[in-house]
Scaffold this active site. Structure first.
Site, PDB file in Angstrom:
ATOM      1  N   LYS A  47      48.064 -55.994 -33.785  1.00  0.00           N
ATOM      2  CA  LYS A  47      47.705 -55.989 -35.207  1.00  0.00           C
ATOM      3  C   LYS A  47      48.319 -54.722 -35.802  1.00  0.00           C
ATOM      4  O   LYS A  47      47.658 -53.689 -35.955  1.00  0.00           O
ATOM      5  CB  LYS A  47      46.173 -56.020 -35.361  1.00  0.00           C
ATOM      6  CG  LYS A  47      45.716 -56.349 -36.776  1.00  0.00           C
ATOM      7  CD  LYS A  47      44.221 -56.612 -36.804  1.00  0.00           C
ATOM      8  CE  LYS A  47      43.662 -56.623 -38.216  1.00  0.00           C
ATOM      9  NZ  LYS A  47      44.217 -57.659 -39.093  1.00  0.00           N
TER      10      LYS A  47
HETATM   11  N1  PMP Z   1      45.762 -63.525 -38.405  1.00  0.00           N
HETATM   12  C1  PMP Z   1      46.096 -62.452 -39.141  1.00  0.00           C
HETATM   13  C2  PMP Z   1      47.524 -62.261 -39.507  1.00  0.00           C
HETATM   14  C3  PMP Z   1      45.123 -61.540 -39.558  1.00  0.00           C
HETATM   15  O1  PMP Z   1      45.446 -60.480 -40.290  1.00  0.00           O
HETATM   16  C4  PMP Z   1      43.769 -61.763 -39.204  1.00  0.00           C
HETATM   17  C5  PMP Z   1      42.713 -60.800 -39.649  1.00  0.00           C
HETATM   18  N2  PMP Z   1      42.542 -59.757 -38.729  1.00  0.00           N
HETATM   19  C6  PMP Z   1      43.460 -62.895 -38.433  1.00  0.00           C
HETATM   20  C7  PMP Z   1      44.485 -63.751 -38.053  1.00  0.00           C
HETATM   21  C8  PMP Z   1      42.049 -63.180 -38.007  1.00  0.00           C
HETATM   22  O2  PMP Z   1      41.657 -62.282 -37.011  1.00  0.00           O
HETATM   23  P1  PMP Z   1      40.131 -61.833 -36.857  1.00  0.00           P
HETATM   24  O3  PMP Z   1      39.339 -63.074 -36.785  1.00  0.00           O
HETATM   25  O4  PMP Z   1      40.112 -61.067 -35.585  1.00  0.00           O
HETATM   26  O5  PMP Z   1      39.792 -61.016 -38.034  1.00  0.00           O
END
Ligand code: PMP
Length: 319
Positions: free
Chosen positions: A169
Site C-alpha cells: 500500500k
Molecule cells: N484497494 C485499494 C486500492 C485501496 O486503497 C483500499 C483501501 N485501503 C482497498 C483496496 C481496501 O483495502 P482495506 O479493506 O484493507 O481498506
C-alpha cells in the site's frame, strides 16, 4: 492553525511521530523530503468505531502487519515492531478523545537536514513513521451504504504487479488511483473501477470489488493486481460463516453488467453497494439482499454484537 483549532475540525490534536505524540501543527516535513519528490511512502487506513463497550479499532494487527510488509517490499526499515505500532495507534486514538475515527499511519523516506541528499536512491534518507487520526464520515456519502453508488469502468489500467507491486500500500500507487477517481468524478460518477493489464476487473481507486452471480460471491484474486484488502478478507470470512459460497476468480468487464449484485469493500468505503456501472443498472438498481446480509453481519461485528468468524478478535478497545 493552533492545536486547539484542529479539535473543532474533529482532527486528533496530536500526531504520533517516531515514538512520541506531538502537536498537530508541528507534524511537518521539509519540501525536499524524498517522499514528496519520488513517492516513497507506504501507509495504512484503519477505522476505530464506537460501540456500547467503547471505542474499538477494527483489525488493528492485520493493518499494522500489512504496513510492515509494504515497507519491507520497498526496503524501508521501520524502527517499530507490530506490537509497538499497535500500541502507538491505541495511544493516538485515546489521546485524540475521538469516539470514532480514521487512523492514518504513514511511513516514508524523509530528509536528514544535516546531511541532505536529493537523488532517487532512497538509502541515505531516514525513515519516518507518523500516525494521525481524524473523524471521517462515510467515504462515498451517507446514503451510499443503502442506496448504492453509480460507477464507471475507468479508461486507466491498474499497474501490473511487476511494475508497482499491488501488495504494497504505497503512496505512489495512488497516483494511478487519482487518475481513476478524477476521471470518474468529472464524468459524474462516484467512483471508477480499474481493469488490470490483461483486461480483467481489478478494483476501485480505493476499494476491492465483489460481484454476486447466482448466489456465489466472486472477487478478483490477489494475482489480479489488487490490494489484498482487510475488509475484503473480512467479507470473505463472514460470507463463509453465513453459508454463502465464495470464489476468487477473474471477472470480465461485461460479466459485471450482468451480475445480480456488485459491491465495494474497503476501510473507508466499508461495504458499499454499486447500483449502476457505465449507466447499466445492476440487479434492481439498489442494495441487493446478499449485500445487505453481509453488510448487516459486518456492522454487527463492528458494533460488538456479533462474534467475528472462528471466534477471532477483530476489535481492539482503546480504553
Ligand atoms: N484497494 C485499494 C486500492 C485501496 O486503497 C483500499 C483501501 N485501503 C482497498 C483496496 C481496501 O483495502 P482495506 O479493506 O484493507 O481498506
Amino acid at each position: 492553525m493552533s492545536s486547539k483549532d484542529v479539535s473543532t475540525l474533529n482532527i486528533g490534536p496530536r500526531v504520533w511521530r517516531n515514538g512520541e505524540l506531538i502537536p498537530w501543527n508541528e507534524a511537518r516535513v521539509h519540501v525536499m523530503t524524498h517522499a514528496i519528490h519520488y513517492g516513497s511512502s507506504v501507509f495504512e487506513g484503519i477505522r476505530a468505531y464506537k460501540n456500547e463497550k467503547g471505542t474499538a479499532i477494527f483489525r488493528l494487527e492485520e493493518h499494522m502487519k500489512r504496513l510492515i510488509n509494504s515497507a519491507k517490499i520497498y526496503r524501508m526499515p521501520i524502527k517499530y515492531s507490530k506490537e509497538e505500532l499497535c500500541k502507538a495507534a491505541i495511544e493516538t486514538v485515546r489521546d485524540s478523545g475521538l469516539e470514532a475515527c480514521y487512523l492514518r499511519p504513514v511511513v516514508f523516506r524523509g530528509l536528514d537536514e544535516t546531511k541532505p541528499t536529493f537523488g532517487v536512491n532512497p538509502f541515505p534518507n531516514p525513515v519516518d513513521t507518523y500516525i494521525a487520526v481524524w473523524d471521517w464520515g462515510r467515504y462515498l456519502g451517507e446514503e451510499a451504504l443503502q442506496a448504492g453508488v453509480d460507477v464507471c469502468v475507468s479508461s486507466w489500467t491498474r499497474l501490473p504487479s511487476n511494475s508497482m507491486p499491488a501488495a504494497a500500500k504505497a503512496g505512489a500507487n495512488y497516483m494511478n488511483s487519482q487518475l481513476i477517481k478524477m476521471e470518474a468524478i468529472l464524468n459524474g460518477y462516484h467512483e471508477g473501477i480499474a481493469l488490470d493489464d490483461r483486461g480483467s476487473v481489478c478494483e476501485g481507486s480505493g476499494e476491492n470489488l465483489f460481484a454476486i452471480f447466482d448466489g456465489t460471491l466472486t472477487t478478483p484474486a490477489t494475482s489480479s493486481s489488487i490490494l489484498s484488502g482487510i475488509t475484503r478478507d473480512a467479507v470473505m470470512q463472514i460470507a463463509g460463516d453465513l453459508g454463502i459460497p465464495v470464489k476468487e476468480s477473474s471477472i470480465q468487464r461485461a460479466m459485471l453488467y450482468t451480475a445480480d449484485e456488485v459491491f465495494f469493500t474497503g476501510t473507508a468505503a466499508e461495504i458499499t453497494p454499486i447500483r449502476s456501472i457505465d449507466k447499466i443498472t445492476i440487479g434492481e438498481g439498489a442494495r441487493g439482499p446478499l449485500t445487505k446480509k453481509i453488510q448487516d453481519a459486518f456492522f454487527e461485528i463492528i458494533g460488538g454484537k456479533r462474534k467475528a468468524p472462528r471466534d477471532q478478535n477483530w476489535l481492539t478497545y482503546v480504553n
